[in-house]
Design a protein around this motif. Sequence first.
Motif, PDB file in Angstrom:
ATOM      1  N   ASP A  51       0.806  -1.227   0.000  1.00 49.50           N
ATOM      2  CA  ASP A  51       0.000   0.000   0.000  1.00 49.50           C
ATOM      3  C   ASP A  51       0.835   1.272   0.000  1.00 49.50           C
ATOM      4  OD1 ASP A  51      -2.160  -1.689   0.097  1.00 49.50           O
ATOM      5  OD2 ASP A  51      -2.568  -1.384   2.241  1.00 49.50           O
ATOM      6  N   SER A  52       1.939   1.296   0.750  1.00 44.40           N
ATOM      7  CA  SER A  52       2.694   2.530   0.944  1.00 44.40           C
ATOM      8  C   SER A  52       3.812   2.730  -0.071  1.00 44.40           C
ATOM      9  CB  SER A  52       3.302   2.549   2.361  1.00 44.40           C
ATOM     10  OG  SER A  52       4.261   1.499   2.509  1.00 44.40           O
ATOM     11  N   LEU A  53       3.881   1.869  -1.079  1.00 43.68           N
ATOM     12  CA  LEU A  53       4.976   1.962  -2.049  1.00 43.68           C
ATOM     13  C   LEU A  53       4.991   3.316  -2.752  1.00 43.68           C
ATOM     14  CD1 LEU A  53       7.237   0.582  -3.793  1.00 43.68           C
ATOM     15  CD2 LEU A  53       5.416  -0.037  -5.387  1.00 43.68           C
ATOM     16  N   VAL A  54       6.203   3.861  -2.894  1.00 46.74           N
ATOM     17  CA  VAL A  54       6.422   5.039  -3.729  1.00 46.74           C
ATOM     18  C   VAL A  54       7.500   4.688  -4.744  1.00 46.74           C
ATOM     19  CG1 VAL A  54       5.788   6.646  -1.892  1.00 46.74           C
ATOM     20  CG2 VAL A  54       8.193   6.022  -2.210  1.00 46.74           C
ATOM     21  N   ALA A  55       7.621   5.489  -5.781  1.00 49.23           N
ATOM     22  CA  ALA A  55       8.657   5.267  -6.794  1.00 49.23           C
ATOM     23  C   ALA A  55      10.033   5.353  -6.147  1.00 49.23           C
ATOM     24  CB  ALA A  55       8.529   6.297  -7.904  1.00 49.23           C
ATOM     25  N   ASN A  56      10.971   4.585  -6.649  1.00 47.05           N
ATOM     26  CA  ASN A  56      12.328   4.599  -6.104  1.00 47.05           C
ATOM     27  C   ASN A  56      13.183   5.724  -6.669  1.00 47.05           C
ATOM     28  OD1 ASN A  56      12.273   2.554  -4.219  1.00 47.05           O
ATOM     29  ND2 ASN A  56      12.751   0.957  -5.712  1.00 47.05           N
ATOM     30  N   GLY A  57      12.668   6.429  -7.672  1.00 47.50           N
ATOM     31  CA  GLY A  57      13.367   7.577  -8.227  1.00 47.50           C
ATOM     32  C   GLY A  57      12.511   8.815  -8.088  1.00 47.50           C
ATOM     33  N   PRO A  58      13.120  10.010  -8.038  1.00 43.27           N
ATOM     34  CA  PRO A  58      12.350  11.244  -7.879  1.00 43.27           C
ATOM     35  C   PRO A  58      11.493  11.537  -9.104  1.00 43.27           C
ATOM     36  CG  PRO A  58      14.667  11.741  -8.299  1.00 43.27           C
ATOM     37  CD  PRO A  58      14.583  10.258  -8.103  1.00 43.27           C
ATOM     38  N   ALA A  59      10.507  12.402  -8.922  1.00 44.29           N
ATOM     39  CA  ALA A  59       9.525  12.668  -9.973  1.00 44.29           C
ATOM     40  C   ALA A  59      10.165  13.270 -11.225  1.00 44.29           C
ATOM     41  CB  ALA A  59       8.430  13.595  -9.439  1.00 44.29           C
ATOM     42  N   TRP A  60      11.229  14.020 -11.085  1.00 46.96           N
ATOM     43  CA  TRP A  60      11.861  14.602 -12.270  1.00 46.96           C
ATOM     44  C   TRP A  60      12.539  13.523 -13.118  1.00 46.96           C
ATOM     45  CZ3 TRP A  60      16.964  13.661 -13.101  1.00 46.96           C
ATOM     46  CH2 TRP A  60      17.786  13.383 -12.002  1.00 46.96           C
ATOM     47  N   ARG A 209      25.580  15.444  -1.564  1.00 49.55           N
ATOM     48  CA  ARG A 209      25.985  16.792  -1.928  1.00 49.55           C
ATOM     49  C   ARG A 209      24.929  17.485  -2.786  1.00 49.55           C
ATOM     50  NH1 ARG A 209      32.460  17.147  -2.866  1.00 49.55           N
ATOM     51  NH2 ARG A 209      31.869  19.378  -2.752  1.00 49.55           N
ATOM     52  N   ASN A 210      23.697  17.347  -2.314  1.00 51.14           N
ATOM     53  CA  ASN A 210      22.549  18.046  -2.885  1.00 51.14           C
ATOM     54  C   ASN A 210      22.113  17.526  -4.253  1.00 51.14           C
ATOM     55  OD1 ASN A 210      20.571  19.992  -2.312  1.00 51.14           O
ATOM     56  ND2 ASN A 210      21.535  21.480  -3.687  1.00 51.14           N
ATOM     57  N   ARG A 211      22.461  16.272  -4.566  1.00 55.27           N
ATOM     58  CA  ARG A 211      22.020  15.649  -5.804  1.00 55.27           C
ATOM     59  C   ARG A 211      21.575  14.212  -5.524  1.00 55.27           C
ATOM     60  NH1 ARG A 211      22.301  20.181  -7.066  1.00 55.27           N
ATOM     61  NH2 ARG A 211      23.225  21.142  -8.942  1.00 55.27           N
ATOM     62  N   ASP A 212      20.434  13.812  -6.100  1.00 55.34           N
ATOM     63  CA  ASP A 212      19.939  12.453  -5.938  1.00 55.34           C
ATOM     64  C   ASP A 212      20.871  11.465  -6.647  1.00 55.34           C
ATOM     65  OD1 ASP A 212      17.294  10.886  -5.105  1.00 55.34           O
ATOM     66  OD2 ASP A 212      17.967  10.078  -7.030  1.00 55.34           O
ATOM     67  N   PHE A 213      20.871  10.218  -6.182  1.00 52.49           N
ATOM     68  CA  PHE A 213      21.769   9.235  -6.784  1.00 52.49           C
ATOM     69  C   PHE A 213      21.408   8.988  -8.257  1.00 52.49           C
ATOM     70  CE2 PHE A 213      18.770   5.734  -6.706  1.00 52.49           C
ATOM     71  CZ  PHE A 213      19.337   4.750  -7.507  1.00 52.49           C
ATOM     72  N   CYS A 214      20.133   9.193  -8.633  1.00 55.72           N
ATOM     73  CA  CYS A 214      19.767   9.054 -10.045  1.00 55.72           C
ATOM     74  C   CYS A 214      20.534  10.067 -10.893  1.00 55.72           C
ATOM     75  CB  CYS A 214      18.264   9.246 -10.225  1.00 55.72           C
ATOM     76  SG  CYS A 214      17.259   7.903  -9.552  1.00 55.72           S
ATOM     77  N   TRP A 215      20.713  11.272 -10.366  1.00 51.06           N
ATOM     78  CA  TRP A 215      21.493  12.296 -11.066  1.00 51.06           C
ATOM     79  C   TRP A 215      22.953  11.880 -11.144  1.00 51.06           C
ATOM     80  CZ3 TRP A 215      25.531  15.731 -10.288  1.00 51.06           C
ATOM     81  CH2 TRP A 215      25.614  16.819 -11.171  1.00 51.06           C
ATOM     82  N   TRP A 216      23.489  11.396 -10.035  1.00 56.49           N
ATOM     83  CA  TRP A 216      24.897  10.995 -10.029  1.00 56.49           C
ATOM     84  C   TRP A 216      25.156   9.862 -11.016  1.00 56.49           C
ATOM     85  CZ3 TRP A 216      28.319  14.147  -8.842  1.00 56.49           C
ATOM     86  CH2 TRP A 216      28.199  15.025  -7.761  1.00 56.49           C
ATOM     87  N   LEU A 217      24.305   8.860 -11.024  1.00 58.94           N
ATOM     88  CA  LEU A 217      24.534   7.762 -11.962  1.00 58.94           C
ATOM     89  C   LEU A 217      24.406   8.227 -13.402  1.00 58.94           C
ATOM     90  CD1 LEU A 217      24.518   6.063  -9.392  1.00 58.94           C
ATOM     91  CD2 LEU A 217      23.163   4.342 -10.597  1.00 58.94           C
ATOM     92  N   GLY A 218      23.609   9.278 -13.616  1.00 58.38           N
ATOM     93  CA  GLY A 218      23.491   9.830 -14.952  1.00 58.38           C
ATOM     94  C   GLY A 218      24.760  10.542 -15.403  1.00 58.38           C
ATOM     95  N   VAL A 219      25.244  11.508 -14.595  1.00 60.02           N
ATOM     96  CA  VAL A 219      26.415  12.278 -15.020  1.00 60.02           C
ATOM     97  C   VAL A 219      27.679  11.428 -15.008  1.00 60.02           C
ATOM     98  CG1 VAL A 219      25.407  14.456 -14.260  1.00 60.02           C
ATOM     99  CG2 VAL A 219      26.885  13.177 -12.683  1.00 60.02           C
ATOM    100  N   LEU A 220      27.699  10.367 -14.211  1.00 62.62           N
ATOM    101  CA  LEU A 220      28.858   9.478 -14.168  1.00 62.62           C
ATOM    102  C   LEU A 220      28.821   8.411 -15.253  1.00 62.62           C
ATOM    103  CD1 LEU A 220      29.135   9.009 -10.290  1.00 62.62           C
ATOM    104  CD2 LEU A 220      30.637  10.387 -11.753  1.00 62.62           C
ATOM    105  N   GLY A 221      27.734   8.392 -16.054  1.00 60.14           N
ATOM    106  CA  GLY A 221      27.633   7.444 -17.154  1.00 60.14           C
ATOM    107  C   GLY A 221      27.227   6.041 -16.755  1.00 60.14           C
ATOM    108  N   GLU A 222      26.796   5.866 -15.510  1.00 57.56           N
ATOM    109  CA  GLU A 222      26.464   4.514 -15.036  1.00 57.56           C
ATOM    110  C   GLU A 222      25.190   3.975 -15.675  1.00 57.56           C
ATOM    111  OE1 GLU A 222      28.147   2.455 -12.911  1.00 57.56           O
ATOM    112  OE2 GLU A 222      29.805   3.870 -13.028  1.00 57.56           O
TER     113      GLU A 222
END
Length: 436
Positions: A51-60, A209-222
């Motif tokens: 019931d309480s599940l939310v997405a594992n990544g931010p809305a953006w 450091r004020n960035r979600d891990f989804c952002w970090w994996l993006g800019v790091l090419g992961e």
Amino acid sequence: MTAGNIEIDTLVIGAGQAGIAMSEHLSKLGVAHLVLERSRIAEAWRTGRWDSLVANGPAWHDRFPGLEFDDLSPDSFAPKERVADYFEAYARKFKAPIRTGVEVRRVERNVGRPGFMVQTSEGVIQANRVVVATGPFQRPVIPAIAPKDEHLTQIHSAQYRNPQQLPEGAILVVGAGSSGTQIADELQRAGREVYLSVGQHDRPPRAYRNRDFCWWLGVLGEWEQATMKPGREHVTIAVSGAHGGRTVDFRELAERGMKLVGVTRSFDNGIVTFQPDLADNLARGDENYLAVLDAADAYIERNGLQLPLEPEARRVFPDPECVSNPILELDLLKAGITTIIWATGYATDYSWLKVDAFDAKGKPVHQRGVCSESGIYFLGLPWQSRRGSSFIWGVWHDAKYVADHIATQRTYLEYRDAAQREAERSASVIARPVGA
């Protein structure tokens, strides 16, 4: 849709995120198609999780390019019902040709003519191409070691809804990926005594450091990794958007009273045994966590970014008693365990797909979703083209590749038809009487 034969160029099976993405790209390319869904649009998001599940990544991040969550902060985590509503709205946006309540029961290649015969709960469809967009979460898997004990309540994580559904008593959660960890955390917050069986895992920071891990994996090419690193096939990822999004830290969970154990090995006469691997599994998870921090720090320095320092992110909780003195054997009755939740993943079920599209282990043979069996496509598979394929935005890009391939194949067939028409025209000229 009514009973009787229907002919369509491309049939898409499944109206979750993969099927809707596929429909959008086919629509843009002018490919006539139909999407069949046995339940409702995005049904798995509504009723296939707790019931309480939310997405594992931010809305953006966890969305398609053509529509934002206009009622949510970009950095928030959408509740599962809101995600399902989003996909319904997206389908309406481009008038996706979706038929709900129709189950596909069998797909087989035609003999002596192109395409496939598709048997459904409402009749037969003839399709030149079939896109299987049913996703990887089809059949919940409970391992063979599960005890045969009528006094125990045993459910898969797919059947878990909330703490109130479970009988009183302690709970053993087997599996510490995203689902198992979030369920164990919810149960502990509800005042339940919880044992969590922890295997190999990656444990990225929720944010750094004020960035979600989804952002970090993006800019790091992961996200663009094309193949999984060898030996990582059974490594889960422990990440959560619950409670506003927090980094999963198993030692912190233990500090709050959760009892951590290693990989569950066996059950025998009410006794469960665990592998002596808990400390090693936590250490490897820490290595993954710190590696992301190190890579992020290096990226910031290399690019001269002005992002705030976060030294507290490297703070490590001391090993709790359950790690320094691990539990290797547990009497379920004496421990008061009345429920086992198996957060042990899913298997695919393609028994209805009667085509030569699978390897000896029953896995689809494909290249970026284009199957070895001509005319069959898959969409929504983990690592279909890259690491990011499992995410909502990733499946959208995979769908574009598959749709482009379908459009290209159609041009070849159109050329064949044009050549045939030219031959017929020439034959007509030769057959015409002199002077006619």
